[in-house]
Design a protein around this motif. Structure first.
Motif, PDB file in Angstrom:
ATOM      1  N   UNK A 121      44.731  47.264 -32.891  1.00 59.68           N
ATOM      2  CA  UNK A 121      44.980  48.117 -34.063  1.00 59.68           C
ATOM      3  C   UNK A 121      46.467  48.068 -34.429  1.00 59.68           C
ATOM      4  N   UNK A 122      47.302  48.221 -33.396  1.00 54.71           N
ATOM      5  CA  UNK A 122      48.755  48.182 -33.638  1.00 54.71           C
ATOM      6  C   UNK A 122      49.154  46.830 -34.236  1.00 54.71           C
ATOM      7  N   UNK A 123      48.592  45.764 -33.647  1.00 61.59           N
ATOM      8  CA  UNK A 123      48.957  44.407 -34.092  1.00 61.59           C
ATOM      9  C   UNK A 123      48.622  44.222 -35.568  1.00 61.59           C
ATOM     10  N   UNK A 124      47.463  44.735 -35.955  1.00 62.83           N
ATOM     11  CA  UNK A 124      47.058  44.584 -37.365  1.00 62.83           C
ATOM     12  C   UNK A 124      47.974  45.400 -38.264  1.00 62.83           C
ATOM     13  N   UNK A 125      48.192  46.634 -37.850  1.00 61.20           N
ATOM     14  CA  UNK A 125      49.013  47.519 -38.687  1.00 61.20           C
ATOM     15  C   UNK A 125      50.448  47.010 -38.806  1.00 61.20           C
ATOM     16  N   UNK A 126      50.959  46.473 -37.709  1.00 64.94           N
ATOM     17  CA  UNK A 126      52.380  46.112 -37.725  1.00 64.94           C
ATOM     18  C   UNK A 126      52.606  44.630 -37.995  1.00 64.94           C
ATOM     19  N   UNK A 160      41.175  37.457 -26.882  1.00 61.63           N
ATOM     20  CA  UNK A 160      40.507  37.208 -25.590  1.00 61.63           C
ATOM     21  C   UNK A 160      39.016  37.444 -25.842  1.00 61.63           C
ATOM     22  N   UNK A 161      38.168  36.444 -25.608  1.00 63.71           N
ATOM     23  CA  UNK A 161      36.741  36.646 -25.891  1.00 63.71           C
ATOM     24  C   UNK A 161      36.199  37.871 -25.159  1.00 63.71           C
ATOM     25  N   UNK A 162      35.379  38.648 -25.843  1.00 65.22           N
ATOM     26  CA  UNK A 162      34.976  39.946 -25.278  1.00 65.22           C
ATOM     27  C   UNK A 162      34.243  39.815 -23.942  1.00 65.22           C
ATOM     28  N   UNK A 163      33.516  38.724 -23.745  1.00 65.13           N
ATOM     29  CA  UNK A 163      32.751  38.584 -22.499  1.00 65.13           C
ATOM     30  C   UNK A 163      33.549  38.030 -21.332  1.00 65.13           C
ATOM     31  N   UNK A 164      34.837  37.834 -21.499  1.00 70.23           N
ATOM     32  CA  UNK A 164      35.647  37.263 -20.404  1.00 70.23           C
ATOM     33  C   UNK A 164      36.563  38.349 -19.837  1.00 70.23           C
ATOM     34  N   UNK A 165      36.363  38.682 -18.574  1.00 71.32           N
ATOM     35  CA  UNK A 165      37.167  39.733 -17.936  1.00 71.32           C
ATOM     36  C   UNK A 165      38.545  39.226 -17.550  1.00 71.32           C
ATOM     37  N   UNK A 166      39.451  40.167 -17.306  1.00 69.75           N
ATOM     38  CA  UNK A 166      40.855  39.848 -17.027  1.00 69.75           C
ATOM     39  C   UNK A 166      41.078  38.726 -16.031  1.00 69.75           C
ATOM     40  N   UNK A 167      40.476  38.854 -14.857  1.00 74.05           N
ATOM     41  CA  UNK A 167      40.789  37.876 -13.805  1.00 74.05           C
ATOM     42  C   UNK A 167      40.122  36.520 -14.023  1.00 74.05           C
ATOM     43  N   UNK A 202      39.238  41.432 -29.665  1.00 76.59           N
ATOM     44  CA  UNK A 202      39.138  41.360 -31.128  1.00 76.59           C
ATOM     45  C   UNK A 202      39.014  42.738 -31.789  1.00 76.59           C
ATOM     46  N   UNK A 203      38.324  43.657 -31.122  1.00 80.30           N
ATOM     47  CA  UNK A 203      38.119  44.971 -31.745  1.00 80.30           C
ATOM     48  C   UNK A 203      38.554  46.154 -30.876  1.00 80.30           C
ATOM     49  N   UNK A 204      38.363  46.016 -29.567  1.00 79.82           N
ATOM     50  CA  UNK A 204      38.585  47.181 -28.701  1.00 79.82           C
ATOM     51  C   UNK A 204      40.056  47.394 -28.340  1.00 79.82           C
ATOM     52  N   UNK A 205      40.402  48.660 -28.186  1.00 82.93           N
ATOM     53  CA  UNK A 205      41.728  48.999 -27.653  1.00 82.93           C
ATOM     54  C   UNK A 205      42.760  49.269 -28.729  1.00 82.93           C
ATOM     55  N   UNK A 206      43.901  49.776 -28.269  1.00 83.55           N
ATOM     56  CA  UNK A 206      44.977  50.148 -29.197  1.00 83.55           C
ATOM     57  C   UNK A 206      45.749  48.941 -29.700  1.00 83.55           C
ATOM     58  N   UNK A 207      45.859  47.929 -28.829  1.00 85.43           N
ATOM     59  CA  UNK A 207      46.777  46.835 -29.159  1.00 85.43           C
ATOM     60  C   UNK A 207      46.352  46.101 -30.428  1.00 85.43           C
ATOM     61  N   UNK A 263      43.775  42.848 -22.321  1.00 86.35           N
ATOM     62  CA  UNK A 263      42.381  42.777 -22.783  1.00 86.35           C
ATOM     63  C   UNK A 263      41.943  44.140 -23.313  1.00 86.35           C
ATOM     64  N   UNK A 264      42.213  45.170 -22.530  1.00 82.88           N
ATOM     65  CA  UNK A 264      41.781  46.515 -22.920  1.00 82.88           C
ATOM     66  C   UNK A 264      42.670  47.100 -24.010  1.00 82.88           C
ATOM     67  N   UNK A 265      43.863  46.587 -24.088  1.00 81.81           N
ATOM     68  CA  UNK A 265      44.822  47.107 -25.076  1.00 81.81           C
ATOM     69  C   UNK A 265      45.284  48.515 -24.760  1.00 81.81           C
ATOM     70  N   UNK A 266      45.062  48.934 -23.520  1.00 78.95           N
ATOM     71  CA  UNK A 266      45.453  50.311 -23.207  1.00 78.95           C
ATOM     72  C   UNK A 266      46.080  50.443 -21.824  1.00 78.95           C
ATOM     73  N   UNK A 267      46.301  49.346 -21.146  1.00 79.68           N
ATOM     74  CA  UNK A 267      46.856  49.414 -19.791  1.00 79.68           C
ATOM     75  C   UNK A 267      48.259  50.025 -19.827  1.00 79.68           C
TER      76      UNK A 267
END
Ligand code: PA5
Length: 470
Positions: free
Chosen positions: A193-198, A205-212, A186-191, A149-153
């Motif tokens: 960005x990487x996914x789009x670039x590569x 994952x909808x922004x208002x829905x947390x991991x668990x 959809x917008x936050x995190x590195x993943x 979700x965070x794209x940075x774990x």
């Protein structure tokens, strides 16, 4: 629809049954005002979009279609589907796979998996696990689903970096990209960005829905669909439970009642919640629930920032296995826990025990019955032993384990968790205690932007040798 409903039996939580160590009707009545406010808060938060996970059973038609089309377009190309994710990005996919498919799914020949790939979940960063995995499988035959979700774990991204490098060593850039699918914000995190670039296929994952709370988003839906699980049925089950969970009468709402009983139990010193499924297929539901309950309710502060140190420690057990391990403690040990027995009315298979050894009384009684009956009888016997010992227990029974009932069960526990958060007057949707550990890791690695944290860490007292035995 037939009998698809979950049965929620809390007799053995109550003092009518287990005596003065149990919960009285008056204890529940005394919470009337709190329950009403909590119900109001649940409705308001949902309306304000602060509980987006509650809408997942309804608003995902297009997403489900996209997932199913994607699965159909790639499933034949890969031997294995490998999830890279941790916590809320791994526990749900593992629990659902175990619940619905054969326990030996990966060992089955492909035709017995209905043509779907094998499933592996790499959640931990244990170097041995990943390294041994590469001994066993050819990465060029795998489709890797990086979920974050965070794209940075760090854990997940480290797995991703290793895999990406391995794929690029073996395949062209274009080919390698086909081996990776991302599930992220959809917008936050590195993943993202990487996914789009590569150029990786991506699910959001909808922004208002947390991991668990994300199992019913593409986090869980994609891996499930990739293993032939009917994700529409899962969502239907969740929607069915959602209707039940709208009821403000807690005697008709198992999620609310679960939260209320747990809340009272906590106030009576039951700081441990044991979840003990009597079905191997539900074993990992305990792991999924443990994260949901622990991370949501384990909070230092209430909503007014008073220190309250809330929470109830989830313990995972398995019936009948743990009858030979932990049940001694549950029956005769301290009155510090409530035990949740998860049962199944109808198993998908029947296993007959042959009618042999009739002349040996201690074996003869087993002959001619089924293992189905044996496990269910042992569950009832444990329930009885707990009742007799005056220990709080409740029993949740699924008519059978299938996509629909699983959707019901997951959703029920999610609502119970949200409602318990309201009763405790805490934020059930953040995890500041987890962030602290993550930030400390970054600081120890000298990650840019974490200098202050590094100073804070360096200022901690030196460990004393006299407290270390070598
Ligand atoms: O519930 C949570 O928010 C966490 O357990 C996360 O699921 C876990 O930390 C993984 O996070 P992410 O999906 O951002 O990689």
């Amino acid at each position: 629809m037939g009998n698809m409903g979950i049965k929620f039996d809390f007799n053995n939580m109550m003092s009518d049954f287990i005596g003065d160590k149990g919960i009285k009707e008056d204890d529940i009545q005394a919470l009337k005002g709190k329950i009403e406010s909590a119900h109001k808060a649940m409705i308001e938060k949902r309306a304000l979009g602060k509980m987006d996970w509650r809408d997942l059973p309804y608003n995902q038609n297009e997403i489900v279609e996209d997932i199913i089309n994607y699965v159909n377009s790639v499933k034949d190309d890969f031997e294995a589907f490998v999830v890279l994710g941790i916590g809320g990005s791994a526990l749900g996919p593992m629990a659902v796979q175990q619940a619905i498919n054969s326990p030996y799914y990966n060992e089955l020949p492909r035709e017995k998996r209905n043509g779907f790939p094998k499933l592996y979940v790499m959640d931990n960063v244990d170097p041995e696990k990943l390294s041994y995995f590469f001994d066993m499988i050819d990465v060029t035959k795998c489709l890797f689903n990086c979920i974050s979700k965070s794209g940075s774990t760090s854990e997940t991204m480290s797995q991703f970096m290793i895999i990406k490098e391995m794929l690029s060593e073996k395949l062209s850039k274009e080919e390698a990209a086909k081996h990776i699918v991302c599930t992220t914000d959809k917008v936050n995190g590195n993943l993202i960005k990487i996914a789009k670039e590569e150029g990786y296929k991506t699910f959001i994952i909808p922004s208002g829905v947390g991991g668990r709370f994300s199992e019913l988003t593409p986090v869980g839906l994609l891996p499930a669909a990739m293993c032939g699980i009917d994700i529409r049925k899962m969502l239907e089950g969740a929607a069915y439970m959602d209707e039940i969970c709208k009821n403000d009468d807690i005697y008709k709402n198992p999620a609310y009642m679960y939260a209320v009983l747990s809340y009272i139990a906590m106030n009576k010193g039951r700081n441990i919640a044991v979840m003990m499924p009597y079905a191997d297929s539900l074993k990992l539901i305990s792991d999924w629930f443990a994260q949901l309950w622990a991370e949501s309710l384990g909070k230092k502060f209430d909503n007014e920032h008073n220190e309250i140190f809330a929470g109830q420690t989830p313990v995972k057990a398995l019936g009948v296995t743990d009858q030979h391990s932990q049940v001694q403690l549950y029956t005769e040990g301290p009155f510090d826990k409530m035990i949740v027995l998860l049962g199944v009315e109808k198993f998908r298979r029947t296993m007959d025990i042959p009618a042999i050894y009739g002349d040996i009384p201690s074996l003869g009684f087993l002959g001619g019955v089924t293992q189905n009956r044996l496990i269910q009888t042992e569950q009832m016997a444990t329930e009885y032993a707990l009742y007799k010992a005056g220990k709080m227990s409740l029993t949740i029974t699924l008519p059978e384990v299938n996509e629909f009932t699983l959707g019901e069960l997951l959703y029920m526990f999610e609502v119970a968790t949200g409602f318990a958060g309201e009763l405790l007057n805490i934020n059930a949707f953040d995890q500041p205690g987890v962030e602290e550990g993550k930030n400390a890791t970054y600081a120890m690695f000298g990650r840019p932007g974490y200098d202050e944290k590094k100073k804070e860490l360096d200022a901690r007292p030196e460990k004393k040798d006299k407290y270390i035995i070598k």
